[in-house]
Design a protein around this motif. Structure first.
Motif, PDB file in Angstrom:
ATOM      1  N   ASN A 150       0.820  -1.200   0.000  1.00 35.93           N
ATOM      2  CA  ASN A 150       0.000   0.000   0.000  1.00 35.93           C
ATOM      3  C   ASN A 150       0.859   1.257   0.000  1.00 35.93           C
ATOM      4  N   PHE A 151       1.968   1.204   0.737  1.00 28.47           N
ATOM      5  CA  PHE A 151       2.885   2.335   0.771  1.00 28.47           C
ATOM      6  C   PHE A 151       3.488   2.553  -0.619  1.00 28.47           C
ATOM      7  N   ALA A 152       3.892   1.444  -1.284  1.00 25.98           N
ATOM      8  CA  ALA A 152       4.394   1.548  -2.650  1.00 25.98           C
ATOM      9  C   ALA A 152       3.301   2.051  -3.594  1.00 25.98           C
ATOM     10  N   ASN A 153       2.068   1.657  -3.323  1.00 27.57           N
ATOM     11  CA  ASN A 153       0.949   2.121  -4.130  1.00 27.57           C
ATOM     12  C   ASN A 153       0.783   3.634  -4.025  1.00 27.57           C
ATOM     13  N   VAL A 154       1.003   4.151  -2.820  1.00 26.33           N
ATOM     14  CA  VAL A 154       0.941   5.601  -2.632  1.00 26.33           C
ATOM     15  C   VAL A 154       1.995   6.289  -3.499  1.00 26.33           C
ATOM     16  N   GLY A 155       3.206   5.697  -3.529  1.00 28.11           N
ATOM     17  CA  GLY A 155       4.258   6.269  -4.365  1.00 28.11           C
ATOM     18  C   GLY A 155       3.894   6.257  -5.840  1.00 28.11           C
ATOM     19  N   LEU A 156       3.254   5.164  -6.299  1.00 27.64           N
ATOM     20  CA  LEU A 156       2.818   5.107  -7.696  1.00 27.64           C
ATOM     21  C   LEU A 156       1.745   6.150  -7.994  1.00 27.64           C
ATOM     22  N   LYS A 157       0.844   6.362  -7.048  1.00 23.04           N
ATOM     23  CA  LYS A 157      -0.193   7.374  -7.259  1.00 23.04           C
ATOM     24  C   LYS A 157       0.415   8.768  -7.365  1.00 23.04           C
ATOM     25  N   LEU A 158       1.396   9.048  -6.504  1.00 27.51           N
ATOM     26  CA  LEU A 158       2.057  10.353  -6.578  1.00 27.51           C
ATOM     27  C   LEU A 158       2.791  10.518  -7.907  1.00 27.51           C
ATOM     28  N   THR A 159       3.431   9.447  -8.349  1.00 26.07           N
ATOM     29  CA  THR A 159       4.112   9.493  -9.651  1.00 26.07           C
ATOM     30  C   THR A 159       3.108   9.703 -10.772  1.00 26.07           C
ATOM     31  N   ASN A 160       1.950   9.063 -10.644  1.00 25.88           N
ATOM     32  CA  ASN A 160       0.929   9.205 -11.668  1.00 25.88           C
ATOM     33  C   ASN A 160       0.411  10.636 -11.753  1.00 25.88           C
ATOM     34  N   LEU A 161       0.362  11.319 -10.613  1.00 30.00           N
ATOM     35  CA  LEU A 161      -0.042  12.721 -10.636  1.00 30.00           C
ATOM     36  C   LEU A 161       0.932  13.555 -11.456  1.00 30.00           C
ATOM     37  N   ALA A 162       2.223  13.222 -11.351  1.00 29.30           N
ATOM     38  CA  ALA A 162       3.242  14.005 -12.059  1.00 29.30           C
ATOM     39  C   ALA A 162       3.220  13.777 -13.563  1.00 29.30           C
ATOM     40  N   VAL A 163       2.718  12.596 -13.991  1.00 30.50           N
ATOM     41  CA  VAL A 163       2.757  12.279 -15.430  1.00 30.50           C
ATOM     42  C   VAL A 163       1.345  12.145 -15.999  1.00 30.50           C
ATOM     43  N   ARG A 164       0.367  12.749 -15.356  1.00 26.56           N
ATOM     44  CA  ARG A 164      -1.017  12.578 -15.804  1.00 26.56           C
ATOM     45  C   ARG A 164      -1.262  13.201 -17.175  1.00 26.56           C
ATOM     46  N   ASP A 165      -0.356  14.062 -17.652  1.00 24.25           N
ATOM     47  CA  ASP A 165      -0.497  14.649 -18.988  1.00 24.25           C
ATOM     48  C   ASP A 165       0.036  13.723 -20.086  1.00 24.25           C
TER      49      ASP A 165
END
Length: 399
Positions: free
Chosen positions: A195-210
């Motif tokens: 779940n902690f790693a999942n949080v990191g992926l979500k944050l990364t996804n915010l940065a590349v959502r374009d």
């Protein structure tokens, strides 16, 4: 991948709901037990969260609200982490201070859940629920990140509490005696890590959502990791809740004994062949049929006893010169400590068996090597002694 996740999620959800229902029935008869309540509630919420994944699109259509299942799943995830943390705190540190800390964390959890619901209600929906893109299922297979305030609240809460749950699980593992409890805590800790790693992926996804292609891949990874993390935590909580009833501890002991028998067999076969009088009888389960788990513990006791009795029979055939030579050879191979001692004992036993087979007269008494070695003889308990004999068996020469 979507079909695979659905195929795995449906039976998992059904099993989870069934076990959770049984545990809630148990709570009816133990309403005053705080730990049972926390465990049962955590299990029920986890089972419900897992069961939402396969039916999220249908539930949204039934309720008439887009992404309502995601909202419920995230709120449940927040509550699962909070109640799991409370269970560990009450188990490890019972007392008034823990009760005050848990009440404070429940207030934080409620505020987080209210913020999630509020941000969901205030954010405009990207599509209507009757849009063909939604009704056809393409929306749920595409990238549709939640509103930023919603995501910040959820990720912030998880970043704050998940490490605490993982640390408590690690501390509990060190003091837990039952095998199933240690396994369950490790699974819960693994779920926290995922779940902690999942949080990191979500944050990364915010940065590349374009970038749609990259964002789509990350979204699917986060979905997969979330499903696996929740499943690991639910199974861990189930083992804690149902381990005794399902006799999982007994099964774990049988499996460990069976594995130990397999690893001891080369040493046992070597000793028993040279000293057949030490065997206590035939093994009905080992002639033409695989060893059943139910008899593994008794077989392990017999094998250990027969090996040690065989050591006594072979003692007159041992040679201290062989031990000296074996110690030097093991040192040249870079072995140290217990590995070196085990290698020496394996060589001494092998040579003693060879001498017994040849019918050579015993060596001078002063040259006899005591078997088992001093380290094995002073083990102090059966588990340590078995572990030592397994180490010796691992250093026997291959034939």
């Amino acid at each position: 991948m979507d079909d695979l996740l659905l195929a795995a999620a449906v039976p998992t959800a059904l099993i989870s709901l069934g076990l959770a229902a049984g545990k809630l029935w148990d709570l009816v008869h133990h309403r005053q037990d705080r730990l049972r309540r926390l465990l049962g509630v955590t299990l029920a919420m986890g089972a419900f969260a897992v069961s939402l994944q396969p039916v999220s699109a249908r539930v949204d259509q039934l309720v008439g609200l887009l992404d309502v299942c995601r909202l419920v799943g995230n709120v449940l995830a927040v509550a699962i982490v909070a109640t799991g943390h409370a269970f560990l705190l009450h188990t490890l540190h019972p007392g008034p201070a823990t009760r005050r800390r848990v009440r404070t964390q429940y207030l934080i959890m409620a505020a987080c859940a209210a913020a999630l619901i509020g941000s969901y209600a205030l954010a405009p929906s990207p599509y209507r629920i009757d849009d063909p893109f939604v009704r056809g299922g393409e929306y749920y297979a595409s990238v549709h990140p939640p509103p930023v305030p919603y995501l910040v609240v959820y990720l912030g809460y998880m970043l704050w509490l998940l490490p605490q749950v993982g640390r408590l699980c690690a501390r509990y593992v060190r003091v837990a005696r039952r095998h199933t409890v240690r396994l369950a805590l490790r699974m819960i800790a693994a779920g926290c890590f995922l779940n902690f790693a999942n949080v990191g992926l979500k944050l990364t996804n915010l940065a590349v959502r374009d970038q749609p292609a990259v964002s789509s891949t990350l979204y699917r990874l986060t979905f997969l990791m979330y499903a696996v993390a929740v499943l690991a935590m639910v199974v861990g909580v189930m083992i804690l809740a149902w381990g005794r009833w399902l006799r999982l501890d007994e099964l774990a002991e049988h499996v460990q004994a069976w594995r130990a028998c397999r690893r001891l067999r080369p040493l046992w076969a070597l000793v028993a062949e040279a000293a057949p009088r030490v065997t206590l009888g035939e093994w009905p389960a080992s002639r033409g049929r695989p060893l059943v788990l139910s008899g593994a513990r008794m077989r392990l006791i017999r094998m250990t006893t027969e090996i040690l009795d065989g050591y006594a029979e072979l003692c007159p055939c041992t040679n201290r010169g062989v031990a000296v030579e074996a110690r030097a050879a093991a040192g040249r191979r870079g072995l140290t400590g217990e590995r070196l001692e085990a290698a020496v004992e394996a060589r001494v036993v092998t040579e003693a068996v060879a001498a017994a087979r040849s019918g050579a007269p015993g060596v001078v008494r002063a040259e006899i090597v005591d078997l088992p070695s001093a380290r094995a003889a002073a083990a102090g308990d059966a588990g340590t002694e078995v572990a030592w004999l397994i180490a010796v068996a691992a250093h026997l020469p291959e034939h």
